[in-house]
Design an enzyme around this catalytic site. Sequence first.
Site, mmCIF file in Angstrom:
data_model
loop_
_atom_site.group_PDB
_atom_site.id
_atom_site.type_symbol
_atom_site.label_atom_id
_atom_site.label_comp_id
_atom_site.label_asym_id
_atom_site.label_seq_id
_atom_site.Cartn_x
_atom_site.Cartn_y
_atom_site.Cartn_z
ATOM 1 N N ARG A 1 -0.811 -8.877 13.570
ATOM 2 C CA ARG A 1 -1.362 -7.890 12.628
ATOM 3 C C ARG A 1 -2.168 -8.578 11.532
ATOM 4 O O ARG A 1 -3.181 -8.055 11.090
ATOM 5 C CB ARG A 1 -0.234 -7.042 12.044
ATOM 6 C CG ARG A 1 0.331 -6.068 13.078
ATOM 7 C CD ARG A 1 1.717 -5.581 12.719
ATOM 8 N NE ARG A 1 1.751 -4.887 11.452
ATOM 9 C CZ ARG A 1 2.852 -4.739 10.713
ATOM 10 N NH1 ARG A 1 3.998 -5.272 11.124
ATOM 11 N NH2 ARG A 1 2.819 -4.087 9.580
ATOM 12 N N ARG B 1 10.997 -1.195 11.203
ATOM 13 C CA ARG B 1 9.898 -0.897 12.119
ATOM 14 C C ARG B 1 9.855 -1.924 13.231
ATOM 15 O O ARG B 1 10.007 -3.106 12.981
ATOM 16 C CB ARG B 1 8.563 -0.900 11.354
ATOM 17 C CG ARG B 1 8.176 0.464 10.830
ATOM 18 C CD ARG B 1 7.012 0.419 9.897
ATOM 19 N NE ARG B 1 5.840 -0.270 10.421
ATOM 20 C CZ ARG B 1 4.679 -0.349 9.775
ATOM 21 N NH1 ARG B 1 4.548 0.224 8.592
ATOM 22 N NH2 ARG B 1 3.656 -0.984 10.300
ATOM 23 N N ARG C 1 -10.030 0.891 8.566
ATOM 24 C CA ARG C 1 -9.642 -0.491 8.866
ATOM 25 C C ARG C 1 -10.732 -1.235 9.624
ATOM 26 O O ARG C 1 -10.558 -2.412 9.928
ATOM 27 C CB ARG C 1 -8.376 -0.484 9.716
ATOM 28 C CG ARG C 1 -7.079 -0.617 8.917
ATOM 29 C CD ARG C 1 -5.924 -0.444 9.886
ATOM 30 N NE ARG C 1 -4.791 -1.251 9.557
ATOM 31 C CZ ARG C 1 -3.667 -0.789 8.996
ATOM 32 N NH1 ARG C 1 -3.558 0.479 8.654
ATOM 33 N NH2 ARG C 1 -2.656 -1.587 8.778
ATOM 34 N N LYS D 1 0.828 -1.210 0.000
ATOM 35 C CA LYS D 1 0.000 0.000 0.000
ATOM 36 C C LYS D 1 0.866 1.266 0.000
ATOM 37 O O LYS D 1 0.662 2.163 -0.798
ATOM 38 C CB LYS D 1 -0.931 0.033 1.228
ATOM 39 C CG LYS D 1 -1.901 -1.135 1.325
ATOM 40 C CD LYS D 1 -2.837 -0.990 2.529
ATOM 41 C CE LYS D 1 -2.111 -0.996 3.865
ATOM 42 N NZ LYS D 1 -1.449 -2.294 4.178
ATOM 43 N N ARG E 1 11.259 -5.486 5.285
ATOM 44 C CA ARG E 1 11.029 -4.051 5.000
ATOM 45 C C ARG E 1 12.030 -3.181 5.750
ATOM 46 O O ARG E 1 12.306 -3.405 6.938
ATOM 47 C CB ARG E 1 9.595 -3.691 5.408
ATOM 48 C CG ARG E 1 9.326 -2.191 5.352
ATOM 49 C CD ARG E 1 7.864 -1.879 5.249
ATOM 50 N NE ARG E 1 7.068 -2.327 6.375
ATOM 51 C CZ ARG E 1 5.735 -2.236 6.426
ATOM 52 N NH1 ARG E 1 5.059 -1.701 5.421
ATOM 53 N NH2 ARG E 1 5.077 -2.664 7.476
HETATM 54 P P1 ADP Z 1 0.876 -1.796 7.573
HETATM 55 O O1 ADP Z 1 2.135 -1.517 6.855
HETATM 56 O O2 ADP Z 1 0.890 -3.021 8.407
HETATM 57 O O3 ADP Z 1 -0.329 -1.742 6.732
HETATM 58 P P2 ADP Z 1 0.405 0.756 8.973
HETATM 59 O O4 ADP Z 1 1.610 1.601 8.963
HETATM 60 O O5 ADP Z 1 -0.726 1.112 8.078
HETATM 61 O O6 ADP Z 1 0.840 -0.749 8.739
HETATM 62 O O7 ADP Z 1 -0.160 0.634 10.469
HETATM 63 C C1 ADP Z 1 0.682 0.325 11.542
HETATM 64 C C2 ADP Z 1 -0.122 0.264 12.833
HETATM 65 O O8 ADP Z 1 -0.748 1.536 13.075
HETATM 66 C C3 ADP Z 1 -1.263 -0.737 12.862
HETATM 67 O O9 ADP Z 1 -0.831 -2.035 13.244
HETATM 68 C C4 ADP Z 1 -2.187 -0.116 13.923
HETATM 69 O O10 ADP Z 1 -1.683 -0.336 15.236
HETATM 70 C C5 ADP Z 1 -2.040 1.375 13.633
HETATM 71 N N1 ADP Z 1 -3.035 1.835 12.650
HETATM 72 C C6 ADP Z 1 -2.797 2.303 11.395
HETATM 73 N N2 ADP Z 1 -3.939 2.639 10.777
HETATM 74 C C7 ADP Z 1 -4.945 2.383 11.656
HETATM 75 C C8 ADP Z 1 -6.357 2.506 11.601
HETATM 76 N N3 ADP Z 1 -7.003 2.959 10.507
HETATM 77 N N4 ADP Z 1 -7.063 2.140 12.704
HETATM 78 C C9 ADP Z 1 -6.453 1.693 13.811
HETATM 79 N N5 ADP Z 1 -5.128 1.543 13.921
HETATM 80 C C10 ADP Z 1 -4.362 1.876 12.859
HETATM 81 P P1 ADP Z 2 2.107 -1.830 3.220
HETATM 82 O O1 ADP Z 2 2.109 -0.324 3.228
HETATM 83 O O2 ADP Z 2 0.919 -2.409 2.513
HETATM 84 O O3 ADP Z 2 2.306 -2.432 4.561
HETATM 85 P P2 ADP Z 2 4.718 -1.577 1.853
HETATM 86 O O4 ADP Z 2 4.444 -0.747 0.649
HETATM 87 O O5 ADP Z 2 5.444 -0.948 2.970
HETATM 88 O O6 ADP Z 2 3.359 -2.297 2.353
HETATM 89 O O7 ADP Z 2 5.503 -2.890 1.349
HETATM 90 C C1 ADP Z 2 5.933 -3.894 2.273
HETATM 91 C C2 ADP Z 2 7.344 -4.363 1.881
HETATM 92 O O8 ADP Z 2 7.269 -5.121 0.663
HETATM 93 C C3 ADP Z 2 8.333 -3.242 1.619
HETATM 94 O O9 ADP Z 2 9.599 -3.638 2.069
HETATM 95 C C4 ADP Z 2 8.316 -3.065 0.094
HETATM 96 O O10 ADP Z 2 9.578 -2.629 -0.390
HETATM 97 C C5 ADP Z 2 8.013 -4.477 -0.386
HETATM 98 N N1 ADP Z 2 7.127 -4.511 -1.561
HETATM 99 C C6 ADP Z 2 6.125 -3.652 -1.876
HETATM 100 N N2 ADP Z 2 5.509 -4.040 -3.020
HETATM 101 C C7 ADP Z 2 6.137 -5.177 -3.432
HETATM 102 C C8 ADP Z 2 5.966 -6.065 -4.561
HETATM 103 N N3 ADP Z 2 5.026 -5.822 -5.485
HETATM 104 N N4 ADP Z 2 6.790 -7.125 -4.657
HETATM 105 C C9 ADP Z 2 7.740 -7.359 -3.713
HETATM 106 N N5 ADP Z 2 7.956 -6.566 -2.636
HETATM 107 C C10 ADP Z 2 7.168 -5.478 -2.494
#
Ligand code: ADP
Ligand code: ADP
Length: 211
Positions: free
Chosen positions: A166, A155, A83, A8, A122
């Site tokens: 998660r 992270r 979410r 994302k 990551r």
């Molecule tokens: P991911 O890469 O796992 O999608 P995010 O950076 O979006 O992670 O979120 C990291 C953490 O921040 C989540 O595990 C949760 O604790 C909190 N968080 C993020 N967005 C939300 C949301 N919309 N509602 C509740 N908690 C959230």
């Molecule tokens: P999210 O925000 O959904 O948690 P991220 O964009 O941070 O996900 O991506 C999670 C990890 O996977 C990062 O280390 C990123 O570089 C890697 N990644 C993202 N998209 C791809 C893909 N299409 N194929 C392989 N690795 C990816």
Amino acid sequence: MGPPGAGKGTQAARITRFCGIPHISTGDIFRAAIREGTELGREAKKYLDAGQLVPDQITIEIIRERLKQQDCARGFLLDGFPRTLPQAEALDRLLADLGSNLDLVLNVAVRPEILLERLTGRRICRSCGATYHVVFQPLQLSGICDRCGGELYQRSDDTAETVEDRLKVYTNQTASLLEHYRRRGLLKEVNGEQEIDAVWMEIQRCLRSLC
Ligand code: ADP
Ligand code: ADP
Ligand code: ZN
């Protein structure tokens, strides 16, 4: 939309550059508050560390304040919000109050067995926030960001243990939301299991009529 590690954030950076709109990531907002040691940060930390969701009331209030800012007037991209169903319903009301609405909901679909490796590999730049992956998006020089020379970090919730929690939270609380948007004809599915550039090509096709 998409489970943790689906890509994302990676795709959001491209979408917001392409469309010229702000990138609103609730995860980034919580992590910034934790870094700054604010009251919100102290409260949110408990949940992020445990891989649980921050309570809806807090999260919705943050989005309410953020969407009121001037830079959102011509559009915005939400990443990681909503979410839960109460968050989605609150968003609908918030947008109605602002005289706005959602144009599109993108779901980056990736099977669970692929997510653990994505998340534990990551790495993020401390200075510019760019996201890397030790295998899939490696650095040119080890340890420093290709874009700005900043230091990279992992992270604290990207450990195998927290990732498991998660992913459960996603399955139990977030996945059913897709139906909320599918029913309204807003949802487009993107295959997130392709290479990053191929995912982006697919997303660009979805954006064609929007920006
Ligand atoms: P991911 O890469 O796992 O999608 P995010 O950076 O979006 O992670 O979120 C990291 C953490 O921040 C989540 O595990 C949760 O604790 C909190 N968080 C993020 N967005 C939300 C949301 N919309 N509602 C509740 N908690 C959230
Ligand atoms: P999210 O925000 O959904 O948690 P991220 O964009 O941070 O996900 O991506 C999670 C990890 O996977 C990062 O280390 C990123 O570089 C890697 N990644 C993202 N998209 C791809 C893909 N299409 N194929 C392989 N690795 C990816
Ligand atoms: Zn950087």
